[in-house]
Design a protein around this motif. Structure first.
Motif, PDB file in Angstrom:
ATOM      1  N   UNK A   6      -0.627   6.566   6.759  1.00 40.84           N
ATOM      2  CA  UNK A   6      -1.406   6.355   7.866  1.00 40.84           C
ATOM      3  C   UNK A   6      -2.918   6.611   7.607  1.00 40.84           C
ATOM      4  N   UNK A   7      -3.114   7.366   6.723  1.00 35.87           N
ATOM      5  CA  UNK A   7      -4.674   7.712   6.574  1.00 35.87           C
ATOM      6  C   UNK A   7      -4.999   6.588   5.497  1.00 35.87           C
ATOM      7  N   UNK A   8      -4.409   5.772   5.123  1.00 38.92           N
ATOM      8  CA  UNK A   8      -4.940   4.791   4.073  1.00 38.92           C
ATOM      9  C   UNK A   8      -5.593   3.767   4.694  1.00 38.92           C
ATOM     10  N   UNK A   9      -6.529   3.024   4.120  1.00 35.82           N
ATOM     11  CA  UNK A   9      -7.183   1.818   4.987  1.00 35.82           C
ATOM     12  C   UNK A   9      -6.519   0.715   5.417  1.00 35.82           C
ATOM     13  N   UNK A  10      -6.580   0.335   6.584  1.00 36.08           N
ATOM     14  CA  UNK A  10      -6.167  -0.778   7.166  1.00 36.08           C
ATOM     15  C   UNK A  10      -6.617  -2.365   6.503  1.00 36.08           C
ATOM     16  N   UNK A  11      -5.694  -3.018   6.042  1.00 33.53           N
ATOM     17  CA  UNK A  11      -6.166  -4.366   5.504  1.00 33.53           C
ATOM     18  C   UNK A  11      -6.216  -5.399   6.660  1.00 33.53           C
ATOM     19  N   UNK A  12      -5.076  -5.424   7.287  1.00 36.34           N
ATOM     20  CA  UNK A  12      -5.007  -6.558   8.433  1.00 36.34           C
ATOM     21  C   UNK A  12      -3.817  -6.206   9.354  1.00 36.34           C
ATOM     22  N   UNK A  13      -3.795  -6.128  10.477  1.00 34.96           N
ATOM     23  CA  UNK A  13      -2.602  -5.936  11.324  1.00 34.96           C
ATOM     24  C   UNK A  13      -2.146  -4.593  10.930  1.00 34.96           C
ATOM     25  N   UNK A  14      -0.802  -4.781  10.590  1.00 36.28           N
ATOM     26  CA  UNK A  14       0.172  -3.471  10.087  1.00 36.28           C
ATOM     27  C   UNK A  14      -0.255  -3.396   8.883  1.00 36.28           C
ATOM     28  N   UNK A  15      -0.911  -3.896   8.018  1.00 29.63           N
ATOM     29  CA  UNK A  15      -0.883  -4.003   6.475  1.00 29.63           C
ATOM     30  C   UNK A  15      -1.960  -3.004   6.166  1.00 29.63           C
ATOM     31  N   UNK A  16      -1.649  -2.090   5.314  1.00 32.83           N
ATOM     32  CA  UNK A  16      -2.537  -1.161   4.621  1.00 32.83           C
ATOM     33  C   UNK A  16      -2.463  -1.182   3.167  1.00 32.83           C
ATOM     34  N   UNK A  17      -3.475  -0.612   2.512  1.00 30.29           N
ATOM     35  CA  UNK A  17      -3.446  -0.796   1.064  1.00 30.29           C
ATOM     36  C   UNK A  17      -3.826   0.513   0.293  1.00 30.29           C
ATOM     37  N   UNK A  68      -1.524  -1.806  -4.234  1.00 31.85           N
ATOM     38  CA  UNK A  68      -0.268  -2.047  -3.354  1.00 31.85           C
ATOM     39  C   UNK A  68      -0.665  -2.368  -1.873  1.00 31.85           C
ATOM     40  N   UNK A  69      -0.050  -3.398  -1.615  1.00 33.09           N
ATOM     41  CA  UNK A  69      -0.326  -3.580   0.096  1.00 33.09           C
ATOM     42  C   UNK A  69       1.111  -3.356   0.661  1.00 33.09           C
ATOM     43  N   UNK A  70       1.107  -2.689   1.764  1.00 30.88           N
ATOM     44  CA  UNK A  70       2.410  -2.052   2.287  1.00 30.88           C
ATOM     45  C   UNK A  70       2.169  -2.135   3.824  1.00 30.88           C
ATOM     46  N   UNK A  71       3.297  -1.910   4.351  1.00 28.93           N
ATOM     47  CA  UNK A  71       3.500  -1.893   5.941  1.00 28.93           C
ATOM     48  C   UNK A  71       4.708  -1.126   6.008  1.00 28.93           C
ATOM     49  N   UNK A  72       4.531  -0.206   7.535  1.00 25.51           N
ATOM     50  CA  UNK A  72       5.766   0.438   7.824  1.00 25.51           C
ATOM     51  C   UNK A  72       6.440  -0.492   8.761  1.00 25.51           C
ATOM     52  N   UNK A  73       7.754  -0.596   7.999  1.00 19.77           N
ATOM     53  CA  UNK A  73       9.039  -1.321   8.733  1.00 19.77           C
ATOM     54  C   UNK A  73       9.522  -0.472   9.799  1.00 19.77           C
TER      55      UNK A  73
END
Length: 99
Positions: free
Chosen positions: A49-60, A70-75
């Motif tokens: 949750x501290x990592x930068x938001x890329x778009x919508x729910x996606x962070x990197x 690494x592009x990721x999202x919380x499922x």
């Protein structure tokens, strides 16, 4: 409650292909790449949750010393999915189809 980080099947393939590319050139560089990805995954697991938001729910998170993100999202509260192991100079946004 512990967080589990899993790779989307296409992200796992990207990781293997990248690691194999480095291994074809140097076993030691391939090992450094593996370690760098492992550290990035640990960072995602520890502080997603501290990592930068890329778009919508996606962070990197950047793979240190290599041109990859690494592009990721919380499922769910317990599961984070890495949807891409993306080279920083190739096809920006291609992974969005994996939503």
């Amino acid at each position: 409650m512990p967080t589990t980080v899993v790779f989307h099947r296409l992200a796992a393939r990207e990781y293997r292909n990248s690691r194999d590319w480095y291994a074809a050139r140097s076993d030691s560089v391939a090992e450094r790449f593996r370690i760098a990805v492992d550290r990035a995954v640990a960072c995602v697991e520890a502080e997603a949750e501290a990592l930068p938001v890329l778009s919508g729910p996606y962070r990197w998170v950047r793979v240190r010393r290599f041109p990859y993100l690494l592009i990721f999202r919380r499922k769910s509260p317990e599961v984070i999915v890495i949807v891409a192991v993306a080279h920083t100079s190739r096809r920006p946004g291609y992974w969005r189809r994996r939503m």
